[in-house]
Design a protein around this motif. Structure first.
Motif, PDB file in Angstrom:
ATOM      1  N   ARG A 129      -8.075  -0.037   9.017  1.00 38.61           N
ATOM      2  CA  ARG A 129      -7.061  -1.088   8.847  1.00 38.61           C
ATOM      3  C   ARG A 129      -7.502  -2.105   7.803  1.00 38.61           C
ATOM      4  O   ARG A 129      -6.676  -2.688   7.114  1.00 38.61           O
ATOM      5  CB  ARG A 129      -6.808  -1.800  10.169  1.00 38.61           C
ATOM      6  N   GLY A 130      -8.804  -2.331   7.683  1.00 45.69           N
ATOM      7  CA  GLY A 130      -9.331  -3.316   6.745  1.00 45.69           C
ATOM      8  C   GLY A 130      -9.415  -2.821   5.310  1.00 45.69           C
ATOM      9  O   GLY A 130      -9.602  -3.613   4.392  1.00 45.69           O
ATOM     10  N   ARG A 131      -9.294  -1.525   5.111  1.00 45.05           N
ATOM     11  CA  ARG A 131      -9.367  -0.961   3.756  1.00 45.05           C
ATOM     12  C   ARG A 131      -8.111  -1.307   2.964  1.00 45.05           C
ATOM     13  O   ARG A 131      -7.013  -1.341   3.500  1.00 45.05           O
ATOM     14  CB  ARG A 131      -9.486   0.564   3.820  1.00 45.05           C
ATOM     15  N   ARG A 132      -8.278  -1.552   1.711  1.00 41.03           N
ATOM     16  CA  ARG A 132      -7.149  -1.819   0.804  1.00 41.03           C
ATOM     17  C   ARG A 132      -7.114  -0.712  -0.234  1.00 41.03           C
ATOM     18  O   ARG A 132      -8.138  -0.330  -0.796  1.00 41.03           O
ATOM     19  CB  ARG A 132      -7.309  -3.173   0.111  1.00 41.03           C
ATOM     20  N   TYR A 133      -5.928  -0.199  -0.474  1.00 37.31           N
ATOM     21  CA  TYR A 133      -5.745   0.880  -1.442  1.00 37.31           C
ATOM     22  C   TYR A 133      -4.785   0.393  -2.512  1.00 37.31           C
ATOM     23  O   TYR A 133      -3.757  -0.215  -2.200  1.00 37.31           O
ATOM     24  CB  TYR A 133      -5.177   2.119  -0.762  1.00 37.31           C
ATOM     25  N   SER A 134      -5.094   0.672  -3.766  1.00 38.20           N
ATOM     26  CA  SER A 134      -4.200   0.241  -4.836  1.00 38.20           C
ATOM     27  C   SER A 134      -2.948   1.114  -4.828  1.00 38.20           C
ATOM     28  O   SER A 134      -3.022   2.335  -4.688  1.00 38.20           O
ATOM     29  CB  SER A 134      -4.899   0.318  -6.194  1.00 38.20           C
ATOM     30  N   ALA A 135      -1.817   0.469  -4.917  1.00 41.17           N
ATOM     31  CA  ALA A 135      -0.504   1.121  -4.993  1.00 41.17           C
ATOM     32  C   ALA A 135      -0.223   2.020  -3.784  1.00 41.17           C
ATOM     33  O   ALA A 135       0.455   3.031  -3.889  1.00 41.17           O
ATOM     34  CB  ALA A 135      -0.374   1.919  -6.287  1.00 41.17           C
ATOM     35  N   PHE A 136      -0.764   1.631  -2.612  1.00 41.22           N
ATOM     36  CA  PHE A 136      -0.515   2.432  -1.411  1.00 41.22           C
ATOM     37  C   PHE A 136      -0.667   1.544  -0.187  1.00 41.22           C
ATOM     38  O   PHE A 136      -1.633   0.794  -0.056  1.00 41.22           O
ATOM     39  CB  PHE A 136      -1.515   3.585  -1.330  1.00 41.22           C
ATOM     40  N   THR A 137       0.301   1.625   0.714  1.00 43.71           N
ATOM     41  CA  THR A 137       0.243   0.884   1.969  1.00 43.71           C
ATOM     42  C   THR A 137       0.294   1.876   3.118  1.00 43.71           C
ATOM     43  O   THR A 137       1.334   2.488   3.368  1.00 43.71           O
ATOM     44  CB  THR A 137       1.428  -0.094   2.085  1.00 43.71           C
ATOM     45  N   PRO A 138      -0.815   2.079   3.810  1.00 47.04           N
ATOM     46  CA  PRO A 138      -0.815   3.039   4.923  1.00 47.04           C
ATOM     47  C   PRO A 138      -0.005   2.521   6.114  1.00 47.04           C
ATOM     48  O   PRO A 138      -0.002   1.323   6.393  1.00 47.04           O
ATOM     49  CB  PRO A 138      -2.290   3.184   5.285  1.00 47.04           C
ATOM     50  N   SER A 139       0.686   3.434   6.786  1.00 47.44           N
ATOM     51  CA  SER A 139       1.449   3.049   7.968  1.00 47.44           C
ATOM     52  C   SER A 139       0.813   3.590   9.244  1.00 47.44           C
ATOM     53  O   SER A 139       0.977   3.020  10.311  1.00 47.44           O
ATOM     54  CB  SER A 139       2.886   3.548   7.862  1.00 47.44           C
ATOM     55  N   GLN A 140       0.123   4.693   9.139  1.00 50.15           N
ATOM     56  CA  GLN A 140      -0.594   5.260  10.281  1.00 50.15           C
ATOM     57  C   GLN A 140      -1.716   6.131   9.742  1.00 50.15           C
ATOM     58  O   GLN A 140      -1.725   6.490   8.573  1.00 50.15           O
ATOM     59  CB  GLN A 140       0.330   6.076  11.172  1.00 50.15           C
ATOM     60  N   PHE A 141      -2.658   6.453  10.612  1.00 50.76           N
ATOM     61  CA  PHE A 141      -3.745   7.314  10.178  1.00 50.76           C
ATOM     62  C   PHE A 141      -4.211   8.171  11.331  1.00 50.76           C
ATOM     63  O   PHE A 141      -4.001   7.856  12.492  1.00 50.76           O
ATOM     64  CB  PHE A 141      -4.906   6.518   9.581  1.00 50.76           C
TER      65      PHE A 141
END
Length: 175
Positions: A129-141
């Motif tokens: 949850r704390g990870r940030r991804y450029s040009a991507f917003t995770p909704s579930q994993f």
């Protein structure tokens, strides 16, 4: 109890559940048809424990005397995945599985017997949850960990022990 969805009344063995309300709202918002079959698929999926295949869901529907075409089951599961009521799992064996399990969790998958165990790991969840991804917003994993379950490991040890004993017997006979 009945669910009013668009102009269709649905009551055949289907309860007024929060998930049925989520489906109704999603169908309304997306301007999709409300059909009794979609709610039957949802109710049957919720009645299955753990991970299931389309074939297992079709068997459950049939056992409950609910006549739903296989193509309708596939399209309904797609729709239920879109609105977040079920998750699709594509594992190494190539068989698509589904689950109704809410929330993020991970899978321990035995490579020998195929058993799947759900596990929750709050430290891993927090990290992801704390990870940030450029040009991507995770909704579930979901994380899948492959290995050998304890039952298969016990069988393997027992088999190895039996083979060692047989080998010792064969060595004694030759002498």
């Amino acid at each position: 109890m009945q669910i009013k969805c668009c102009r269709v009344m649905i009551s055949d063995h289907i309860k007024d559940t929060p998930s049925a309300q989520i489906l109704s709202e999603y169908l309304r918002r997306m301007h999709r048809r409300c059909t009794p079959e979609r709610y039957m698929v949802l109710a049957s999926a919720e009645s299955l424990a753990g991970h299931f295949t389309v074939e297992e869901l079709c068997e459950r529907l049939s056992a409950d005397n609910r006549r739903v075409a296989t193509a309708t089951v596939y399209s309904s599961l797609q729709l239920l995945a879109e609105c977040g009521l079920v998750r699709r799992l594509r594992l190494d064996d190539g068989v698509m599985r589904y689950e109704v399990e809410p929330g993020n969790h991970h899978h321990l998958i035995c490579t020998r017997c195929g058993k799947i165990k759900d596990v929750r790991d709050s430290s891993l969840d927090d990290y992801l949850r704390g990870r940030r991804y450029s040009a991507f917003t995770p909704s579930q994993f979901s994380l899948s960990v492959y290995g050998i379950c304890s039952a298969c490991m016990r069988k393997a040890r027992k088999s190895d022990k039996s083979k060692q004993q047989q080998s010792k017997k064969n060595t004694r006979i030759k002498k």
